[in-house]
Every structure is written in C-alpha cells, then in structure tokens.
Design a protein around this motif. Sequence first.
Motif, PDB file in Angstrom:
ATOM      1  N   LEU A 169     -11.774 -21.494  -8.621  1.00 25.06           N
ATOM      2  CA  LEU A 169     -10.923 -20.867  -9.626  1.00 25.06           C
ATOM      3  C   LEU A 169     -11.591 -20.788 -10.996  1.00 25.06           C
ATOM      4  O   LEU A 169     -10.956 -20.373 -11.959  1.00 25.06           O
ATOM      5  N   LYS A 170     -12.858 -21.199 -11.069  1.00 29.50           N
ATOM      6  CA  LYS A 170     -13.483 -21.330 -12.383  1.00 29.50           C
ATOM      7  C   LYS A 170     -13.685 -19.985 -13.082  1.00 29.50           C
ATOM      8  O   LYS A 170     -13.815 -19.938 -14.305  1.00 29.50           O
ATOM      9  N   ASN A 171     -13.716 -18.902 -12.315  1.00 25.02           N
ATOM     10  CA  ASN A 171     -13.835 -17.586 -12.931  1.00 25.02           C
ATOM     11  C   ASN A 171     -12.450 -17.023 -13.243  1.00 25.02           C
ATOM     12  O   ASN A 171     -11.517 -17.185 -12.464  1.00 25.02           O
ATOM     13  N   THR A 172     -12.323 -16.373 -14.388  1.00 24.69           N
ATOM     14  CA  THR A 172     -11.046 -15.785 -14.792  1.00 24.69           C
ATOM     15  C   THR A 172     -10.549 -14.803 -13.735  1.00 24.69           C
ATOM     16  O   THR A 172     -11.327 -14.015 -13.190  1.00 24.69           O
ATOM     17  N   VAL A 173      -9.257 -14.865 -13.450  1.00 27.27           N
ATOM     18  CA  VAL A 173      -8.662 -13.995 -12.437  1.00 27.27           C
ATOM     19  C   VAL A 173      -7.925 -12.857 -13.132  1.00 27.27           C
ATOM     20  O   VAL A 173      -6.923 -13.077 -13.802  1.00 27.27           O
ATOM     21  N   ALA A 174      -8.437 -11.636 -12.994  1.00 28.29           N
ATOM     22  CA  ALA A 174      -7.815 -10.478 -13.639  1.00 28.29           C
ATOM     23  C   ALA A 174      -6.528 -10.088 -12.921  1.00 28.29           C
ATOM     24  O   ALA A 174      -6.420 -10.207 -11.699  1.00 28.29           O
ATOM     25  N   PHE A 175      -5.562  -9.620 -13.696  1.00 33.60           N
ATOM     26  CA  PHE A 175      -4.283  -9.202 -13.120  1.00 33.60           C
ATOM     27  C   PHE A 175      -4.493  -7.954 -12.267  1.00 33.60           C
ATOM     28  O   PHE A 175      -5.037  -6.951 -12.744  1.00 33.60           O
ATOM     29  N   PRO A 176      -4.078  -7.967 -10.991  1.00 31.21           N
ATOM     30  CA  PRO A 176      -4.344  -6.829 -10.107  1.00 31.21           C
ATOM     31  C   PRO A 176      -3.335  -5.703 -10.217  1.00 31.21           C
ATOM     32  O   PRO A 176      -3.486  -4.680  -9.546  1.00 31.21           O
ATOM     33  N   GLY A 177      -2.294  -5.867 -11.023  1.00 34.87           N
ATOM     34  CA  GLY A 177      -1.246  -4.853 -11.105  1.00 34.87           C
ATOM     35  C   GLY A 177       0.038  -5.352 -10.468  1.00 34.87           C
ATOM     36  O   GLY A 177       0.067  -6.406  -9.831  1.00 34.87           O
ATOM     37  N   PRO A 178       1.126  -4.628 -10.626  1.00 35.33           N
ATOM     38  CA  PRO A 178       2.422  -5.085 -10.116  1.00 35.33           C
ATOM     39  C   PRO A 178       2.408  -5.211  -8.600  1.00 35.33           C
ATOM     40  O   PRO A 178       1.841  -4.370  -7.902  1.00 35.33           O
ATOM     41  N   SER A 179       3.024  -6.260  -8.091  1.00 30.78           N
ATOM     42  CA  SER A 179       3.022  -6.513  -6.649  1.00 30.78           C
ATOM     43  C   SER A 179       4.114  -5.734  -5.919  1.00 30.78           C
ATOM     44  O   SER A 179       3.990  -5.456  -4.734  1.00 30.78           O
ATOM     45  N   SER A 180       5.198  -5.393  -6.621  1.00 29.90           N
ATOM     46  CA  SER A 180       6.284  -4.630  -5.992  1.00 29.90           C
ATOM     47  C   SER A 180       6.858  -3.651  -7.014  1.00 29.90           C
ATOM     48  O   SER A 180       7.993  -3.788  -7.459  1.00 29.90           O
ATOM     49  N   PRO A 181       6.072  -2.651  -7.415  1.00 32.82           N
ATOM     50  CA  PRO A 181       6.523  -1.736  -8.476  1.00 32.82           C
ATOM     51  C   PRO A 181       7.774  -0.972  -8.065  1.00 32.82           C
ATOM     52  O   PRO A 181       7.837  -0.369  -7.001  1.00 32.82           O
ATOM     53  N   GLY A 182       8.767  -1.048  -8.925  1.00 37.16           N
ATOM     54  CA  GLY A 182      10.028  -0.386  -8.625  1.00 37.16           C
ATOM     55  C   GLY A 182      10.869  -1.104  -7.599  1.00 37.16           C
ATOM     56  O   GLY A 182      11.928  -0.635  -7.222  1.00 37.16           O
ATOM     57  N   GLY A 183      10.399  -2.286  -7.144  1.00 38.92           N
ATOM     58  CA  GLY A 183      11.125  -3.046  -6.140  1.00 38.92           C
ATOM     59  C   GLY A 183      12.227  -3.897  -6.747  1.00 38.92           C
ATOM     60  O   GLY A 183      12.587  -3.762  -7.920  1.00 38.92           O
ATOM     61  N   SER A 184      12.754  -4.792  -5.938  1.00 37.41           N
ATOM     62  CA  SER A 184      13.857  -5.639  -6.376  1.00 37.41           C
ATOM     63  C   SER A 184      13.332  -6.947  -6.958  1.00 37.41           C
ATOM     64  O   SER A 184      12.261  -7.432  -6.568  1.00 37.41           O
ATOM     65  N   ILE A 185      14.095  -7.524  -7.853  1.00 30.76           N
ATOM     66  CA  ILE A 185      13.758  -8.843  -8.379  1.00 30.76           C
ATOM     67  C   ILE A 185      13.850  -9.899  -7.283  1.00 30.76           C
ATOM     68  O   ILE A 185      13.307 -10.996  -7.412  1.00 30.76           O
ATOM     69  N   ALA A 186      14.495  -9.564  -6.165  1.00 32.76           N
ATOM     70  CA  ALA A 186      14.551 -10.490  -5.034  1.00 32.76           C
ATOM     71  C   ALA A 186      13.210 -10.608  -4.330  1.00 32.76           C
ATOM     72  O   ALA A 186      12.979 -11.564  -3.583  1.00 32.76           O
TER      73      ALA A 186
END
Length: 696
Positions: free
Chosen positions: A237-254
Amino acid sequence: MSATNQGVHPLQLDPNHPGQYGQYGRGGGGGVGEYLLDRAKPYLPPWLLAGGTGILSLPAYALWGGSAAASAGLTLASVGLTAATWWAGKSTTQQRRLHSAITVAAGTSWFTAAALAGPASGPLGSLYLIGAPALAATWNIRQILRVNADGQSNSPDKGLLEKVGLAKTMVTSAKAAPNKATFDLQLPPGELTPDDVAKALPRLAGAFKVARNAVRMTTDPDDSSRATVTVVPTDLLKNTVAFPGPSSPGGSIADPIVVGIYEDGTPAMLWFPGDPRAGRNAMHLIVMGMTGSGKSEGGITVLGEVVTRRDVIVWASDPAKAEQTLGPLLPSLDWAALDMNATKAMIEALRASIPARTAWLAKYGYKQWEPACAEVQADGSPGMPYLVAWFEEAAKTIRETDDDVFTGIAQEARSAGISLVISLQRASGTQVSTDSRASFGSSWVFGVRDERDAGFALPDEALDAGAAPHTWKDKKPGYSYLVANGVPETFWATPARSYLTPTEYLHWAAVTFADVRSACDPVTAGAAARAAGPAFTKRTHHPLPVLPGAPAGPVAAVGWDGEEDGPLYLDGGADGMDEDEGGFESDDEGGEWVDPEQELPPVHTVLRLGERTAGPPARKLTKGEAQQAMVDLLAEFEDEGRTEVAPADFMEHCDRFGRSRSWVSGEVSAMVLAGRLRETEEAGRYEVVPADQYAA
C-alpha cells in the motif's frame, strides 16, 4: 518456520509427494512391496547410516588396522565430530542436542575401534549388532512421536513458537501466497488461548523481521483452541492509490461505497443503509485519525461517492475549517453548515426529522429505509431519500454544545433512514461520551498517536488481532482500518488505504449528477424548517462549478444516460474525461461554459416547432402505473407480430414510464421470472410468450 516447528512432516506438506499418497492413493497399480517401501521411506535414513558405518569399517580395517597414526587421527576426528555436533545443536532443544551428540559419539567411537582392531574383534561385533539398530530405532521413535496420525506435532521442540511463548502449539497447516503466509494454529487445550497468541504477535513480528502490524491473528469462532496467524512481509500500500471513479454511478445508496483497497487488492467497502436479508444494520460511523493521517481525505472520498447516488441527500458540517475541506463538495450537498450557529441548527433539524421520517416509514409499511422509499409511492406521494449527516471536526461541535449532543440522534436515527458520521482526531472520553461512542457501531481509524488512542475507536477484537494504527501515526496518510457493518471480521485488522480523490473529480461529479441527485423530501424539509427556521429554509445552494474544456451552452454541457457507463457530453463532440489519466482534457476551441442557473436572455424570436409524438407524462407515474405501462408496451410488441424483444426495445420508450433505464432493465428481468418472457440462446434477447399461454 521449519517442518519441525510446523508440526507437520515435510512429506505431508506436499500433496503431490509420493511419500504421502503413493500410487496406491491415486488409483495406481502398485503392489504390496511398493506400498511398504513407500511407507518406510521417511524412516530409512538412520538405518542406512547405521548400515553404512558397519560396511565402511571393513575397508577401514584393511587400510588402517594396527596403525598408531591412524589411531590418533581417528580418535581426534571422533572427538571433533562429537564437539561439532554439540555446538551445532545449541539452537535446538536440550533433548535433541544431547541425543544427537550421544549418537555421533557412539558411532564414531565404534568405527574407530573397528577400523583399528577389526569389526568382529572381541565385543565389537556384538556391540554393532545391538547398538546400531538401537540407535536407529531411537531416531525413528522420535520421528513417530513428532508426527502422529493426524499430521500434528507432539514434540516439545517447537523452535520459534516456543521462543515467543507458544510452546506446545502446533501448526496444523500452512499456506503461502506471493505476499502472504497463513498458519493455522492448534493451541494446547486448557493451557493457551487466542489471547496468548495476540500477546505474542509483537514477538512474532520481530522473529519474522517485519513491521508490527504485518503479523495478524484471527480466531476460530467455534473453537477457542484454534487461531490463524497471517504474515504479510511486503507493504503493497506504500504507493498512493488514485481514485478510480464512482463505483455505482447513478445507483442506490444501498449499494456499497468503495473507499479504497486492502493490502491484497480487495476493495474496501462500507454500507450506509441496513439490509435485514444480509443481517446488516444501518451504519453510524466514527472517523478518527491524527492531523496528517489522511482522515479528511478519506471522508472526501466517501462523500464523493455518495453524491453520485440517486436516492440520498447529504447534510454536512465543518465549523472549524469551513470551506477548506468541504469546498469542492458544496454544490453537491443539500445543506452545508460552515459555522457553529448553522451546525447547531442542523443538529436540531436532525432531531426533529427523526420522528417525522419514522412516521412516514410506518405509514407506508416500511420497517426500515430501503431503496423503494425514495420512489413515488402508490398514492402518488413523493419518496423519501436516505439522509447522511456528516460532521467534520466534530470535536469542536461537541466542545461547544454537549459531549452527549450526538447520543440521542445516534440511538434513534437508524430506524429513520439516517446515518450519522462524526470525524475527529481523538475520540477520547473527554471529547465523546461513553454513551455516544457506544451508539456508533462502526469505525474507520487512520494513523493515531498511540495505542491508547487506537482503543477509543477500534474494538478489542481488532486490536487483539493485530490492528495497530499507532505504528503509522501521520507517516502513512490514507492507511486505515475499517470496522463497519457488513465488513467481515477477518478484515478488521487488515490494513487498507483510502483513495486519493482529486478536486477535479468532485467538480465533475457535482455537474454530472446534478439531475440524478435527490432533493430534500417534503417530510424531512418540513421538520427541518420547523426546527431550524431560516437556517434551513434560506440555506445556501452553491452554484455548480465550471468544468475545464466544457462545451458551450447550459444544456449541452454535461449529461448522464442513467446507466453505469460513465459520463458523456451530449453534443458528442467535446472532449471528455480521460479515464487512463484520471483528469480532464481541454478543448481550446470550445466556447465558454454557461451556468445553467443563470437567467436566460430576453426572447426576441419565437419558433413554432412540430409537436413531439410522445413525451413524458404530466406527472411521474407511480410504480404500479409504470409497471402497467411496461405490460401494455409488451402487448403492443406482440400485436405487431414480434416474437423476440430486448431491453433496448423498451428503453426507446422510457419517457412513457418516467423511470430510468436501469429500472426498465429490472422490469424486463421480472417478466422473465414471471414467465411472460423466455430466455433465448442469444444473450440479451428474449422470446415473447403468447399472452394466452402465459395466462394459462
């Protein structure tokens, strides 16, 4: 660990080794002799050594018999070998050391005498015939006692485990992965418990020469005499992990919120609403970490995911840093309290919203919040989205109000479809009351100053298993432990690292999902208005940001197609987000992007266009009406003579349903389950079951 320390014979560790299975164990045709030889192989070395010593004494006697010089040399060699054996055995147990030295001394003494006087001279022959088998048998006995029928060690010679205080512990199995070794331990019943293993973890880390939190333990929930130790030698984990984007765009908060990755690459996830089918309660979360640990960045990552969901609103407070932390998120929030007066008003609004929301849930037959709550109800009533109440720098809020200010809210809000999150540097008893801490069932802990601080938010089970956020302090931003509803206990002590979310993404999410995000429902808004007054009714709605390179025009700037394929520009010619680089391309030729909320210029010319043949209904259809519209459309397809349909055929008529494309796809699946449609050999195509056959 050596094979002896593992308590498993080396042959037993390899399922492909012929000494364990042999041909007879694989359906082969080996005979009895081959079977016996195969079983005897592990015990032959002492006998071969004894036989070899006797055979070698014959040429030695022929060469050196009666030689004074040979006598001196052989005697010196005998003493030297015995001394070397004693010295080499200092790292093992006293029993093994003594046994080895006696064996070497007896063997070399007899060989010296036989080489000088002859193997059959005097009592030497009898000594060989009696002593050699006896010594070989003693080593076989040790081997038999060390490896029993279950493949477990009974020897007190435990090497490493004995050194760290786990004597009599047996390693029943060992698994190796590229960056992980796992050992299943059988503790001596009634003598040691998993607590003893937890206390030995720092010593094990030292023995393996790895970081303190690279050695962890999990217990067997059904057997307190068993535990599993995991060693991870390299920090992935020593290298910074870039955000890959939304995992469920437009999906439910569930749907789960993906916040980072664990050290083995598994996504680190948390859930806000509860799910009785999964046995999961709604989440209240404490986020804790010292300055510089990445705590606020982790919170931004979570909220950056939340604001891409369709059925949730966010109320967020930061009376200490105001816009410094929440700034990029402000256009996506339903309510942002950036000073103490607004924060106090938000707390009062939360208190008032709980009974109002629970009454609404009871009215429509919901035991707890679920995604259907956010939909238009059967009587045409607007739905009620989930509510995430996030309090950054909560220590200031507690200090200037009451250390029990969140206790009542945390105890009651789950049943009202509300998740409460407080973020602070140290959840000590002087800052958060014991009752409040007990009401927060989940914690996300980043680097802290010392072990005592870790105990304020992490449960004993995680600490005993090896969780040690105090070893990071502020030196490893983003490193964290996640103990939350829905997270398996085996991950509680597994380090994760939160994503690093760029500000550009937050701006993009604010614009892209502006039409997807829910507005505050009338029930919650009414309760908040009564409790907080103008602080709520006149709350600031921050304008959407201007994206770099966005095409001109307030409508064609950025759109969302309702599916999970990502963002798109509606005019089809603008540059979009480069997924590989995680940023935005610029369009030097594009015009200035216009704020969609600004006033339009005066109208000078009116053009009369042809009327649309189909359009959205004057009001949003109820769920039942939308389902009936789907049934009617399928009947139309059947009347047209179609025998097969695809979800895309229905999606062309989405305006008739007033629903998203994902909802339409779900209804097509429901028709398949109901028998109105039948799957074909072609993926995504369904055979229409005639109405008369379906009714029958």
